[in-house]
Design an enzyme around this catalytic site. Structure first.
Site, PDB file in Angstrom:
ATOM      1  N   VAL A  95       0.848  -1.199   0.000  1.00  0.00           N
ATOM      2  CA  VAL A  95       0.000   0.000   0.000  1.00  0.00           C
ATOM      3  C   VAL A  95       0.884   1.249   0.000  1.00  0.00           C
ATOM      4  CG1 VAL A  95      -0.311   0.125   2.526  1.00  0.00           C
ATOM      5  CG2 VAL A  95      -2.016   1.110   1.027  1.00  0.00           C
TER       6      VAL A  95
ATOM      7  N   PRO B  83      -8.299  18.016   9.717  1.00  0.00           N
ATOM      8  CA  PRO B  83      -9.264  17.222  10.488  1.00  0.00           C
ATOM      9  C   PRO B  83     -10.101  16.336   9.560  1.00  0.00           C
ATOM     10  CG  PRO B  83      -9.480  19.596  10.947  1.00  0.00           C
ATOM     11  CD  PRO B  83      -8.552  19.460   9.794  1.00  0.00           C
TER      12      PRO B  83
ATOM     13  N   ARG C 141       6.740   3.877   8.087  1.00  0.00           N
ATOM     14  CA  ARG C 141       8.028   3.718   7.414  1.00  0.00           C
ATOM     15  C   ARG C 141       9.102   4.251   8.352  1.00  0.00           C
ATOM     16  NH1 ARG C 141       5.836   0.645   4.567  1.00  0.00           N
ATOM     17  NH2 ARG C 141       5.618   0.659   2.295  1.00  0.00           N
TER      18      ARG C 141
ATOM     19  N   ASP D 159       8.215  -1.504  13.743  1.00  0.00           N
ATOM     20  CA  ASP D 159       8.136  -2.577  12.746  1.00  0.00           C
ATOM     21  C   ASP D 159       8.917  -2.185  11.495  1.00  0.00           C
ATOM     22  OD1 ASP D 159       7.155  -5.063  11.663  1.00  0.00           O
ATOM     23  OD2 ASP D 159       5.754  -3.905  10.440  1.00  0.00           O
TER      24      ASP D 159
ATOM     25  N   GLU E 170      16.509  -1.026   6.158  1.00  0.00           N
ATOM     26  CA  GLU E 170      15.958  -2.363   6.374  1.00  0.00           C
ATOM     27  C   GLU E 170      16.728  -3.327   5.496  1.00  0.00           C
ATOM     28  OE1 GLU E 170      11.715  -2.349   5.861  1.00  0.00           O
ATOM     29  OE2 GLU E 170      11.408  -0.873   7.448  1.00  0.00           O
TER      30      GLU E 170
ATOM     31  N   HIS F 114       9.617  -5.622   9.808  1.00  0.00           N
ATOM     32  CA  HIS F 114       8.619  -5.193   8.821  1.00  0.00           C
ATOM     33  C   HIS F 114       7.632  -6.322   8.479  1.00  0.00           C
ATOM     34  CE1 HIS F 114       7.986  -2.074   5.368  1.00  0.00           C
ATOM     35  NE2 HIS F 114       6.841  -2.678   5.684  1.00  0.00           N
TER      36      HIS F 114
HETATM   37  P1  NDP Z   1      -3.753   5.880   4.196  1.00  0.00           P
HETATM   38  O1  NDP Z   1      -3.443   6.656   2.988  1.00  0.00           O
HETATM   39  O2  NDP Z   1      -5.142   5.416   4.436  1.00  0.00           O
HETATM   40  O3  NDP Z   1      -3.303   6.688   5.499  1.00  0.00           O
HETATM   41  C1  NDP Z   1      -2.158   7.469   5.508  1.00  0.00           C
HETATM   42  C2  NDP Z   1      -2.364   8.569   6.487  1.00  0.00           C
HETATM   43  O4  NDP Z   1      -1.179   9.355   6.531  1.00  0.00           O
HETATM   44  C3  NDP Z   1      -3.498   9.506   6.102  1.00  0.00           C
HETATM   45  O5  NDP Z   1      -4.467   9.484   7.105  1.00  0.00           O
HETATM   46  C4  NDP Z   1      -2.832  10.854   6.021  1.00  0.00           C
HETATM   47  O6  NDP Z   1      -3.594  11.836   6.644  1.00  0.00           O
HETATM   48  C5  NDP Z   1      -1.581  10.643   6.859  1.00  0.00           C
HETATM   49  N1  NDP Z   1      -0.645  11.713   6.602  1.00  0.00           N
HETATM   50  C6  NDP Z   1      -0.230  12.217   5.428  1.00  0.00           C
HETATM   51  N2  NDP Z   1       0.547  13.288   5.633  1.00  0.00           N
HETATM   52  C7  NDP Z   1       0.624  13.441   6.966  1.00  0.00           C
HETATM   53  C8  NDP Z   1       1.282  14.364   7.803  1.00  0.00           C
HETATM   54  N3  NDP Z   1       2.023  15.333   7.284  1.00  0.00           N
HETATM   55  N4  NDP Z   1       1.157  14.212   9.143  1.00  0.00           N
HETATM   56  C9  NDP Z   1       0.436  13.236   9.653  1.00  0.00           C
HETATM   57  N5  NDP Z   1      -0.226  12.333   8.904  1.00  0.00           N
HETATM   58  C10 NDP Z   1      -0.121  12.446   7.583  1.00  0.00           C
HETATM   59  O7  NDP Z   1      -2.745   4.640   4.177  1.00  0.00           O
HETATM   60  P2  NDP Z   1      -2.801   3.279   5.017  1.00  0.00           P
HETATM   61  O8  NDP Z   1      -3.383   3.537   6.351  1.00  0.00           O
HETATM   62  O9  NDP Z   1      -3.374   2.214   4.186  1.00  0.00           O
HETATM   63  O10 NDP Z   1      -1.226   2.988   5.158  1.00  0.00           O
HETATM   64  C11 NDP Z   1      -0.396   3.912   5.830  1.00  0.00           C
HETATM   65  C12 NDP Z   1       1.057   3.563   5.674  1.00  0.00           C
HETATM   66  O11 NDP Z   1       1.369   2.444   6.461  1.00  0.00           O
HETATM   67  C13 NDP Z   1       1.510   3.180   4.267  1.00  0.00           C
HETATM   68  O12 NDP Z   1       1.799   4.322   3.505  1.00  0.00           O
HETATM   69  C14 NDP Z   1       2.731   2.346   4.532  1.00  0.00           C
HETATM   70  O13 NDP Z   1       3.877   3.164   4.511  1.00  0.00           O
HETATM   71  C15 NDP Z   1       2.532   1.824   5.944  1.00  0.00           C
HETATM   72  N6  NDP Z   1       2.317   0.373   5.988  1.00  0.00           N
HETATM   73  C16 NDP Z   1       3.189  -0.395   6.718  1.00  0.00           C
HETATM   74  C17 NDP Z   1       2.989  -1.736   6.850  1.00  0.00           C
HETATM   75  C18 NDP Z   1       3.922  -2.581   7.640  1.00  0.00           C
HETATM   76  O14 NDP Z   1       4.121  -3.717   7.281  1.00  0.00           O
HETATM   77  N7  NDP Z   1       4.484  -2.093   8.720  1.00  0.00           N
HETATM   78  C19 NDP Z   1       1.850  -2.415   6.194  1.00  0.00           C
HETATM   79  C20 NDP Z   1       1.002  -1.516   5.464  1.00  0.00           C
HETATM   80  C21 NDP Z   1       1.239  -0.172   5.380  1.00  0.00           C
HETATM   81  P3  NDP Z   1      -4.259  12.978   5.747  1.00  0.00           P
HETATM   82  O15 NDP Z   1      -5.281  12.311   4.895  1.00  0.00           O
HETATM   83  O16 NDP Z   1      -4.811  13.906   6.765  1.00  0.00           O
HETATM   84  O17 NDP Z   1      -3.155  13.583   4.937  1.00  0.00           O
HETATM   85  C1  DGY Z   2       3.032  -1.858   2.647  1.00  0.00           C
HETATM   86  O1  DGY Z   2       2.167  -2.503   2.033  1.00  0.00           O
HETATM   87  O2  DGY Z   2       3.311  -0.685   2.381  1.00  0.00           O
HETATM   88  C2  DGY Z   2       3.729  -2.538   3.770  1.00  0.00           C
HETATM   89  O3  DGY Z   2       4.822  -1.881   4.226  1.00  0.00           O
HETATM   90  C3  DGY Z   2       3.979  -3.988   3.553  1.00  0.00           C
HETATM   91  O4  DGY Z   2       2.784  -4.652   3.435  1.00  0.00           O
END
Ligand code: NDP
Ligand code: DGY
Length: 330
Positions: free
Chosen positions: A85, A189, A247, A271, A276, A295
């Site tokens: 994602v 918000p 990340r 994580d 990495e 991760h």
């Molecule tokens: P979304 O796009 O749904 O959520 C990302 C969030 O980041 C949004 O709510 C956005 O808020 C916020 N954001 C953007 N800019 C800022 C900022 N300046 N300050 C604070 N928040 C901000 O993505 P997902 O929830 O699906 O995934 C999020 C992230 O998680 C991915 O991009 C990936 O990097 C990571 N991930 C890690 C995994 C792992 O294995 N550890 C697995 C899956 C994902 P707003 O809309 O207000 O900008």
């Molecule tokens: C992602 O999808 O961005 C995660 O980091 C791994 O699933």
């Protein structure tokens, strides 16, 4: 002609992926699959050679898809599908300029990643790895009133950085633990998403100051890079716990190390790191109050299989000029 159709569907897959995903590609008529069929990342030179002349690229978050790769691919490259994602590994400006479409895997990994985030939070705040190690090492001599104590979620304030898909799924899971108050921050918000938790939108500084638990679930962007730094940790309470499943680069790791080593904050669970894998001699690994996982947020068999099928279907739809199940808007 058939030859043109076959050429139109040549794809390069940069890793061994769950069989269900590869099957989708190999069963698609006219799809010619080339693959770096290994558990280990494709070496850069092999990536550059592998993409040459291909129309579709199925890549992983460990592949940096930049101008060099796009140049090596050439003008036939029409679709990039990432098995993630997160898309911070993709040079989106270059990709957009070339009219290449991008697919990704939102939603299908939200539950698994939120679950892992909660597991990591509990591991860090209740000191699970440290305590389990004491059992093995003979450190467990008797029941002691103040031994291996940590911090619980009851009556706590939880701050979510990035109340997106995963952030909301984390809040939903933490709420039944007795969290008193949710705070969140982001680009603005989101009342419709926050209502379920009665979460309050606050500036980052206030989130740091008031949260007993900080959970980072935002995307990595120029705005979020290094966001959790000395100033941020300096505002956190000595009893607070920091968790990052987004990340690694959102965190200034040197500043986090200093905050943990000096007792400025109580504990951390990560994580994701930079780099990495984290080198085994990295200072963060010497700390008892830092739990680090490799991760594995989305690492359930079912989720990875679903991600692979989605990534394959994104790629095929893109190659056929059809709407993708999940296309990234560029
Ligand atoms: P979304 O796009 O749904 O959520 C990302 C969030 O980041 C949004 O709510 C956005 O808020 C916020 N954001 C953007 N800019 C800022 C900022 N300046 N300050 C604070 N928040 C901000 O993505 P997902 O929830 O699906 O995934 C999020 C992230 O998680 C991915 O991009 C990936 O990097 C990571 N991930 C890690 C995994 C792992 O294995 N550890 C697995 C899956 C994902 P707003 O809309 O207000 O900008
Ligand atoms: C992602 O999808 O961005 C995660 O980091 C791994 O699933």
């Amino acid at each position: 002609s058939a030859r043109v159709a076959a050429a139109a569907m040549s794809v390069f897959v940069t890793r061994r992926i769950p069989a269900e995903g590869l099957q989708v590609l190999s069963q698609a008529s006219g799809c010619r699959v080339q693959q770096w069929d290994s558990e280990e990342p494709v070496p850069r030179a092999e990536l550059l050679a592998g993409v040459a002349g291909t129309r579709g690229l199925l890549c992983l978050l460990s592949d940096r898809i930049d101008r060099e790769v796009l140049d090596a691919a050439g003008p036939d490259l029409k679709v990039i599908s990432t098995l993630s994602v997160g898309f911070d590994h993709l040079a989106l400006d270059e990709i957009k300029k070339r009219g290449i479409r991008v697919g990704y895997t939102p939603d299908v990994l939200t539950d698994a990643t939120a679950e892992l985030s909660v597991a990591l939070l509990l591991s860090a705040c209740r000191r699970l790895p440290e305590a389990a190690e004491q059992v093995k090492s003979g450190g467990w001599t008797t029941w002691k009133p103040l031994w291996m104590c940590g911090y619980g979620l009851s009556d706590s304030t939880v701050g979510i950085i990035g109340l997106g898909r995963i952030g909301q799924a984390v809040a939903r899971r933490l709420k039944p633990f007795g969290v008193r108050k949710f705070l969140y921050t982001g680009s603005g918000p989101k009342p419709e998403n926050a209502a379920e938790f009665g979460a309050e939108f606050v500036p980052l500084k206030r989130l740091a100051e008031e949260s007993d638990f900080v959970v980072v679930t935002c995307a990595l962007t120029p705005a979020t890079q290094g966001m959790c730094n000395k100033d941020f940790f300096g505002r956190m309470k000595k009893t607070s716990v920091f968790v990052n499943t987004s990340r690694g680069a959102v965190v200034n790791q040197e500043d986090l190390y200093n905050a943990l080593a000096s007792g400025q904050i109580a504990a951390a669970g990560l994580d994701v790191t930079t780099p990495e894998p984290l080198p085994t001699d990295h200072p963060l690994l010497s700390l008892k109050n830092c739990v680090i996982l490799p991760h594995i947020g989305s690492a359930t068999y079912a989720t990875r299989s679903t991600m692979a099928v989605l990534a394959a279907n994104n790629l095929l739809a893109g190659l056929r000029g059809e709407p993708m199940p999940h296309e990234l808007k560029l």
